[in-house]
Design an enzyme around this catalytic site. Structure first.
Site, PDB file in Angstrom:
ATOM      1  N   ARG A  18      46.384  34.647  44.735  1.00 42.29           N
ATOM      2  CA  ARG A  18      45.507  34.167  43.656  1.00 42.29           C
ATOM      3  C   ARG A  18      44.154  33.701  44.219  1.00 42.29           C
ATOM      4  NH1 ARG A  18      42.429  29.832  42.505  1.00 42.29           N
ATOM      5  NH2 ARG A  18      44.025  28.539  43.461  1.00 42.29           N
ATOM      6  N   ASP A  19      44.160  32.621  44.976  1.00 40.19           N
ATOM      7  CA  ASP A  19      42.881  32.057  45.426  1.00 40.19           C
ATOM      8  C   ASP A  19      42.183  33.036  46.367  1.00 40.19           C
ATOM      9  OD1 ASP A  19      40.850  30.229  45.655  1.00 40.19           O
ATOM     10  OD2 ASP A  19      42.066  28.623  46.483  1.00 40.19           O
ATOM     11  N   HIS A  61      44.499  20.987  49.712  1.00 37.82           N
ATOM     12  CA  HIS A  61      44.075  22.389  49.498  1.00 37.82           C
ATOM     13  C   HIS A  61      42.674  22.522  50.095  1.00 37.82           C
ATOM     14  CE1 HIS A  61      43.795  26.006  46.664  1.00 37.82           C
ATOM     15  NE2 HIS A  61      42.514  25.782  46.894  1.00 37.82           N
ATOM     16  N   HIS A 108      39.537  24.548  51.752  1.00 44.07           N
ATOM     17  CA  HIS A 108      38.786  25.762  52.095  1.00 44.07           C
ATOM     18  C   HIS A 108      38.122  25.488  53.442  1.00 44.07           C
ATOM     19  CE1 HIS A 108      39.245  28.159  48.370  1.00 44.07           C
ATOM     20  NE2 HIS A 108      39.669  26.982  47.946  1.00 44.07           N
ATOM     21  N   CYS A 157      36.176  30.519  45.674  1.00 47.12           N
ATOM     22  CA  CYS A 157      36.178  30.400  44.219  1.00 47.12           C
ATOM     23  C   CYS A 157      34.909  31.056  43.697  1.00 47.12           C
ATOM     24  CB  CYS A 157      36.231  28.930  43.804  1.00 47.12           C
ATOM     25  SG  CYS A 157      36.023  28.704  42.025  1.00 47.12           S
ATOM     26  N   ASN A 164      40.435  29.934  51.908  1.00 46.35           N
ATOM     27  CA  ASN A 164      41.280  28.787  52.228  1.00 46.35           C
ATOM     28  C   ASN A 164      41.578  28.797  53.707  1.00 46.35           C
ATOM     29  OD1 ASN A 164      42.228  29.781  49.350  1.00 46.35           O
ATOM     30  ND2 ASN A 164      42.651  27.607  49.503  1.00 46.35           N
TER      31      ASN A 164
HETATM   32  P1  HMG Z   1      35.475  30.124  27.283  1.00 50.59           P
HETATM   33  O1  HMG Z   1      34.576  31.288  27.170  1.00 50.59           O
HETATM   34  O2  HMG Z   1      34.904  28.758  27.124  1.00 50.59           O
HETATM   35  O3  HMG Z   1      36.761  30.230  26.340  1.00 50.59           O
HETATM   36  O4  HMG Z   1      36.227  30.233  28.679  1.00 50.59           O
HETATM   37  P2  HMG Z   1      36.983  30.608  24.870  1.00 50.59           P
HETATM   38  O5  HMG Z   1      38.208  29.853  24.428  1.00 50.59           O
HETATM   39  O6  HMG Z   1      35.719  30.479  24.053  1.00 50.59           O
HETATM   40  O7  HMG Z   1      37.372  32.157  24.971  1.00 50.59           O
HETATM   41  C1  HMG Z   1      36.453  33.161  25.353  1.00 50.59           C
HETATM   42  C2  HMG Z   1      37.195  34.472  25.564  1.00 50.59           C
HETATM   43  O8  HMG Z   1      38.158  34.293  26.625  1.00 50.59           O
HETATM   44  C3  HMG Z   1      37.998  34.876  24.359  1.00 50.59           C
HETATM   45  O9  HMG Z   1      38.050  36.299  24.368  1.00 50.59           O
HETATM   46  C4  HMG Z   1      39.371  34.337  24.643  1.00 50.59           C
HETATM   47  O10 HMG Z   1      40.408  35.034  23.978  1.00 50.59           O
HETATM   48  C5  HMG Z   1      39.455  34.567  26.145  1.00 50.59           C
HETATM   49  P3  HMG Z   1      37.035  37.173  23.471  1.00 50.59           P
HETATM   50  O11 HMG Z   1      37.304  36.722  22.053  1.00 50.59           O
HETATM   51  O12 HMG Z   1      35.646  36.838  23.906  1.00 50.59           O
HETATM   52  O13 HMG Z   1      37.428  38.594  23.762  1.00 50.59           O
HETATM   53  N1  HMG Z   1      40.390  33.637  26.797  1.00 50.59           N
HETATM   54  C6  HMG Z   1      41.363  34.050  27.614  1.00 50.59           C
HETATM   55  N2  HMG Z   1      41.736  35.270  28.044  1.00 50.59           N
HETATM   56  C7  HMG Z   1      42.779  35.333  28.895  1.00 50.59           C
HETATM   57  N3  HMG Z   1      43.454  34.241  29.340  1.00 50.59           N
HETATM   58  C8  HMG Z   1      43.106  33.018  28.916  1.00 50.59           C
HETATM   59  C9  HMG Z   1      42.020  32.893  28.031  1.00 50.59           C
HETATM   60  N4  HMG Z   1      41.429  31.823  27.437  1.00 50.59           N
HETATM   61  C10 HMG Z   1      40.439  32.304  26.686  1.00 50.59           C
HETATM   62  N5  HMG Z   1      43.780  31.953  29.362  1.00 50.59           N
HETATM   63  C11 HMG Z   1      38.046  29.819  30.165  1.00 50.59           C
HETATM   64  C12 HMG Z   1      37.151  29.253  29.076  1.00 50.59           C
HETATM   65  C13 HMG Z   1      38.821  28.678  30.764  1.00 50.59           C
HETATM   66  C14 HMG Z   1      39.006  30.819  29.532  1.00 50.59           C
HETATM   67  C15 HMG Z   1      37.157  30.538  31.212  1.00 50.59           C
HETATM   68  O14 HMG Z   1      36.171  29.641  31.612  1.00 50.59           O
HETATM   69  C16 HMG Z   1      37.943  31.015  32.391  1.00 50.59           C
HETATM   70  O15 HMG Z   1      38.750  31.925  32.276  1.00 50.59           O
HETATM   71  N6  HMG Z   1      37.690  30.442  33.568  1.00 50.59           N
HETATM   72  C17 HMG Z   1      38.420  30.832  34.755  1.00 50.59           C
HETATM   73  C18 HMG Z   1      37.905  30.175  35.951  1.00 50.59           C
HETATM   74  C19 HMG Z   1      38.730  30.521  37.140  1.00 50.59           C
HETATM   75  O16 HMG Z   1      39.739  31.219  37.084  1.00 50.59           O
HETATM   76  N7  HMG Z   1      38.276  30.001  38.299  1.00 50.59           N
HETATM   77  C20 HMG Z   1      38.927  30.208  39.526  1.00 50.59           C
HETATM   78  C21 HMG Z   1      40.204  29.436  39.662  1.00 50.59           C
HETATM   79  S1  HMG Z   1      39.972  27.700  39.991  1.00 50.59           S
HETATM   80  C22 HMG Z   1      39.814  27.623  41.719  1.00 50.59           C
HETATM   81  O17 HMG Z   1      39.708  28.616  42.384  1.00 50.59           O
HETATM   82  C23 HMG Z   1      39.890  26.270  42.368  1.00 50.59           C
HETATM   83  C24 HMG Z   1      41.230  25.978  43.046  1.00 50.59           C
HETATM   84  O18 HMG Z   1      41.551  26.966  44.003  1.00 50.59           O
HETATM   85  C25 HMG Z   1      41.198  24.602  43.732  1.00 50.59           C
HETATM   86  C26 HMG Z   1      39.976  24.434  44.646  1.00 50.59           C
HETATM   87  O19 HMG Z   1      39.831  25.188  45.620  1.00 50.59           O
HETATM   88  O20 HMG Z   1      39.189  23.561  44.332  1.00 50.59           O
HETATM   89  C27 HMG Z   1      42.391  25.952  42.013  1.00 50.59           C
HETATM   90 MG    MG Z   2      40.876  27.016  46.027  1.00 45.05          MG
END
Ligand code: HMG
Ligand code: MG
Length: 301
Positions: A15-16, A207, A209, A240, A249
């Site tokens: 994933r990450d 966690h 990086h 990310c 990471n």
């Molecule tokens: P948004 O645009 O504010 O959401 O995004 P929305 O509710 O207005 O929906 C917009 C569109 O997204 C819609 O589709 C929804 O159906 C769809 P459309 O009508 O435009 O076709 N949607 C989804 N589709 C699939 N799965 C879902 C989902 N929710 C809404 N769950 C949202 C808000 C949270 C969805 C968006 O900002 C997003 O997907 N962000 C993802 C960010 C991400 O994955 N970042 C990386 C992971 S975090 C990380 O790496 C850090 C970590 O490793 C720890 C660290 O290192 O710090 C964990």
């Molecule tokens: Mg991370």
């Protein structure tokens, strides 16, 4: 050294690691990677995420990945979910566990999940209710536990506050993310100590990086602070998409080598892990980022 006797290493590479790849990684490659990680001995593997495919196209095939995996008893296949829609998809894909993800900085929360910290907690509440009803454990991530790419230093108190909220919501574990890898050991310890006022240390994970090459030192400091769960990524994959410049990471190979040297039990076979790192690095057309992996490869050659 005062470190735990046994440590759980959570493999987040599928994933990450892969969420940040420029090129699409074929589903079959992801599945082969996860199967090899299971062979190497990981008991918790983060297999993907159910987020918007417009935001993170690399994770769009998580359902297909989950369906293709040969599920093994005793192995937890975890996925990231930002909201109820993601949770429903995770449940439909038979995920053993889900992880929700918040941030300790407002700007990062906005960039990563398009809402404020308070709004993110509101979105997580129904996920927690649904997960409880379905008997699915929920892990909680906090990003930017040391620094934020947009706001700079983040106070340990801000991290402690959000950790307490996620714990109160029902997360069984809180993973503390140094998203941009700027942390150094004393800052990690100060942050962990502040968080431990709200959440027991045995429910915390670290966690890191490795952007500034501090991850192993930070992990050792966290172990000495009583943390016994470490997130890592095979071959040091990752970053990310919403944290510009963030490197992968800490490499799982480096962590396992260090734990072996410390005499800490972890259940992972380093040779199999290193072979997995070579497999995914070859598939991505690059060298593993892990120094340990490179050293083992040159010894084997
Ligand atoms: P948004 O645009 O504010 O959401 O995004 P929305 O509710 O207005 O929906 C917009 C569109 O997204 C819609 O589709 C929804 O159906 C769809 P459309 O009508 O435009 O076709 N949607 C989804 N589709 C699939 N799965 C879902 C989902 N929710 C809404 N769950 C949202 C808000 C949270 C969805 C968006 O900002 C997003 O997907 N962000 C993802 C960010 C991400 O994955 N970042 C990386 C992971 S975090 C990380 O790496 C850090 C970590 O490793 C720890 C660290 O290192 O710090 C964990
Ligand atoms: Mg991370």
């Amino acid at each position: 050294m005062r470190v735990p006797k046994t440590v759980r290493v959570v493999e987040v590479g599928p994933r990450d690691g892969l969420q940040n790849e420029a090129k699409t990684v074929p589903t079959a490659t992801k599945v082969a990677l996860i199967e090899q990680l299971a062979d190497a001995g990981f008991k918790t593997i983060e297999a993907g995420s159910f987020v918007s495919s417009k935001w993170v196209p690399q994770m769009a095939d998580t359902t297909a990945v989950m369906q293709a995996l040969k599920r093994r008893p005793g192995i937890v296949y975890q996925v990231l979910v930002p909201n109820l829609k993601g949770f429903d998809a995770a449940r439909a894909a038979n995920a053993d566990e889900v992880a929700i993800f918040a941030a300790a900085s407002e700007s990062f929360s906005r960039r990563n999940i398009n809402c404020s910290i308070a709004e993110s907690i509101e979105r997580f509440a129904p996920v927690m209710v649904a997960a409880k009803a379905a008997g699915i454990p929920v892990r909680g991530y906090i990003s930017c536990v040391v620094d934020c790419p947009y706001e700079g230093a983040v106070s340990p108190q801000a991290v402690a506050d959000i950790a307490g909220r996620l714990h109160d919501l029902g997360c069984y574990e809180i993973s503390l993310g140094d998203t941009i890898g700027t942390g150094t050991p004393a800052r990690i310890v100060a942050m962990v100590d502040a968080v431990a006022e709200h959440v027991p240390r045995e429910r915390l994970a670290i966690h890191c990086h490795d952007t500034y090459g501090q991850a192993l030192a930070n992990i050792l400091a966290a172990l000495e602070s009583g943390i016994a769960t470490i997130d890592s990524s095979v071959a040091g994959l990752g970053g990310c998409p919403y944290a510009p410049g963030a490197a992968g990471n800490v490499a799982s190979e480096d962590v396992v080598y260090m734990l072996d040297g410390l005499g800490v039990a972890h259940g992972i076979d380093l040779a199999k892990l290193a072979a997995t790192g070579r497999f995914i690095s070859a598939a991505l057309g690059r060298e593993p980022a892990s120094k340990c992996a490179k050293a083992l490869a040159s010894k084997a050659a």
